[in-house]
Write a protein that holds these residues in place. Structure first.
Motif, short mmCIF file in Angstrom:
data_model
loop_
_atom_site.label_atom_id
_atom_site.label_comp_id
_atom_site.label_asym_id
_atom_site.label_seq_id
_atom_site.Cartn_x
_atom_site.Cartn_y
_atom_site.Cartn_z
N ASN A 119 0.80 -1.23 0.00
CA ASN A 119 0.00 0.00 0.00
C ASN A 119 0.83 1.27 0.00
O ASN A 119 0.42 2.29 0.56
CB ASN A 119 -0.96 0.01 1.19
CG ASN A 119 -1.96 -1.12 1.13
OD1 ASN A 119 -2.45 -1.47 0.06
ND2 ASN A 119 -2.26 -1.69 2.29
N PHE A 120 1.99 1.22 -0.64
CA PHE A 120 2.84 2.40 -0.73
C PHE A 120 2.09 3.58 -1.35
O PHE A 120 2.27 4.73 -0.94
CB PHE A 120 4.09 2.06 -1.56
CG PHE A 120 4.93 3.25 -1.92
CD1 PHE A 120 5.77 3.83 -0.98
CD2 PHE A 120 4.89 3.79 -3.19
CE1 PHE A 120 6.56 4.92 -1.31
CE2 PHE A 120 5.68 4.88 -3.53
CZ PHE A 120 6.52 5.44 -2.59
N ILE A 122 5.29 14.78 -0.66
CA ILE A 122 4.47 14.51 -1.84
C ILE A 122 3.35 13.57 -1.44
O ILE A 122 3.58 12.54 -0.82
CB ILE A 122 5.32 13.95 -3.01
CG1 ILE A 122 4.45 13.77 -4.25
CG2 ILE A 122 6.03 12.66 -2.62
CD1 ILE A 122 5.27 13.54 -5.53
N THR A 123 2.12 13.94 -1.77
CA THR A 123 0.97 13.14 -1.39
C THR A 123 0.72 12.03 -2.39
O THR A 123 1.39 11.91 -3.42
CB THR A 123 -0.29 14.02 -1.30
OG1 THR A 123 -0.70 14.39 -2.62
CG2 THR A 123 -0.03 15.26 -0.47
N ASN A 124 -0.27 11.21 -2.08
CA ASN A 124 -0.63 10.13 -3.00
C ASN A 124 -1.29 10.66 -4.26
O ASN A 124 -1.50 9.91 -5.21
CB ASN A 124 -1.53 9.11 -2.30
CG ASN A 124 -2.85 9.70 -1.85
OD1 ASN A 124 -3.00 10.90 -1.70
ND2 ASN A 124 -3.82 8.83 -1.63
N LYS A 125 -1.65 11.94 -4.27
CA LYS A 125 -2.18 12.59 -5.46
C LYS A 125 -1.15 13.51 -6.11
O LYS A 125 -1.49 14.32 -6.96
CB LYS A 125 -3.44 13.37 -5.11
CG LYS A 125 -4.57 12.49 -4.58
CD LYS A 125 -5.82 13.29 -4.29
CE LYS A 125 -6.94 12.39 -3.78
NZ LYS A 125 -8.17 13.15 -3.49
N PHE A 126 0.09 13.40 -5.70
CA PHE A 126 1.24 14.08 -6.30
C PHE A 126 1.28 15.57 -6.02
O PHE A 126 1.99 16.31 -6.71
CB PHE A 126 1.31 13.81 -7.81
CG PHE A 126 1.38 12.35 -8.14
CD1 PHE A 126 2.59 11.67 -8.07
CD2 PHE A 126 0.24 11.65 -8.51
CE1 PHE A 126 2.66 10.32 -8.36
CE2 PHE A 126 0.31 10.30 -8.80
CZ PHE A 126 1.51 9.64 -8.72
N THR A 127 0.55 16.01 -5.00
CA THR A 127 0.70 17.37 -4.53
C THR A 127 1.99 17.48 -3.72
O THR A 127 2.31 16.58 -2.94
CB THR A 127 -0.49 17.77 -3.65
OG1 THR A 127 -1.69 17.70 -4.42
CG2 THR A 127 -0.32 19.18 -3.11
N ASP A 141 7.52 7.39 -7.76
CA ASP A 141 7.16 6.41 -8.76
C ASP A 141 6.49 5.28 -8.00
O ASP A 141 7.15 4.46 -7.36
CB ASP A 141 8.40 5.91 -9.51
CG ASP A 141 8.06 4.97 -10.64
OD1 ASP A 141 7.05 4.26 -10.56
OD2 ASP A 141 8.83 4.94 -11.63
N ASN A 142 5.18 5.23 -8.07
CA ASN A 142 4.44 4.25 -7.29
C ASN A 142 4.65 2.83 -7.80
O ASN A 142 4.58 1.88 -7.02
CB ASN A 142 2.96 4.60 -7.28
CG ASN A 142 2.65 5.83 -6.46
OD1 ASN A 142 3.40 6.19 -5.56
ND2 ASN A 142 1.53 6.48 -6.76
N THR A 143 4.88 2.68 -9.10
CA THR A 143 5.15 1.36 -9.64
C THR A 143 6.45 0.80 -9.09
O THR A 143 6.54 -0.37 -8.73
CB THR A 143 5.20 1.40 -11.17
OG1 THR A 143 3.94 1.87 -11.68
CG2 THR A 143 5.48 0.02 -11.73
N GLU A 144 7.47 1.65 -9.01
CA GLU A 144 8.77 1.24 -8.49
C GLU A 144 8.87 1.38 -6.98
O GLU A 144 9.87 0.96 -6.39
CB GLU A 144 9.88 2.06 -9.14
CG GLU A 144 9.97 1.88 -10.65
CD GLU A 144 10.37 0.47 -11.03
OE1 GLU A 144 11.15 -0.16 -10.28
OE2 GLU A 144 9.91 -0.01 -12.08
#
Length: 116
Positions: free
Chosen positions: A28-29, A51-56, A72-75
């Motif tokens: 759940n990163f 940096i938030t989960n919405k990239f703010t 980079d949420n994938t990485e």
């Protein structure tokens, strides 16, 4: 549980650049707001960038225009691009979930030294 390993620090001259990386493990990163903190010798830990989960993104005033936080949420990686470095940026840099207590769990950090 999420754990982080910081890397990319080093010795750089004033005006130079570094890119720090924070590798995450756990699930759940993508749900977490992530931050970079730093701690200079004899000083309290300081929140540098978030940096938030919405990239703010948000930055402490002293680094605005010079540092850029990204993820980079994938990485499962958070980055801190640091440009125009100053001697006062010298510190150990840590990443963690935003809002982590100073008495919470922290990694080893990565040393950034800015000196001519």
């Amino acid at each position: 549980q999420v754990q982080f390993v910081e890397s990319g620090g080093g010795l750089v001259q004033p005006g130079g650049s570094l890119r720090l990386s924070c590798a995450a493990s756990g699930s759940n990163f993508w749900t977490y707001a992530m931050s970079w903190y730093r701690q200079a010798p004899g000083k309290q830990r300081e929140l540098v960038a978030t940096i938030t989960n919405k990239f703010t993104t948000n930055y402490v005033d002293s680094v605005k225009g010079r540092f850029t936080i990204s993820r980079d949420n994938t990485e499962k990686t958070v980055y801190l691009q640091m440009n125009s470095l100053k001697p006062e940026d010298t510190a150990v840099y840590y990443c963690n979930v935003y809002g982590t207590s100073v008495v919470g769990f922290w990694g080893q950090g990565t040393q950034v030294t800015v000196s001519s």
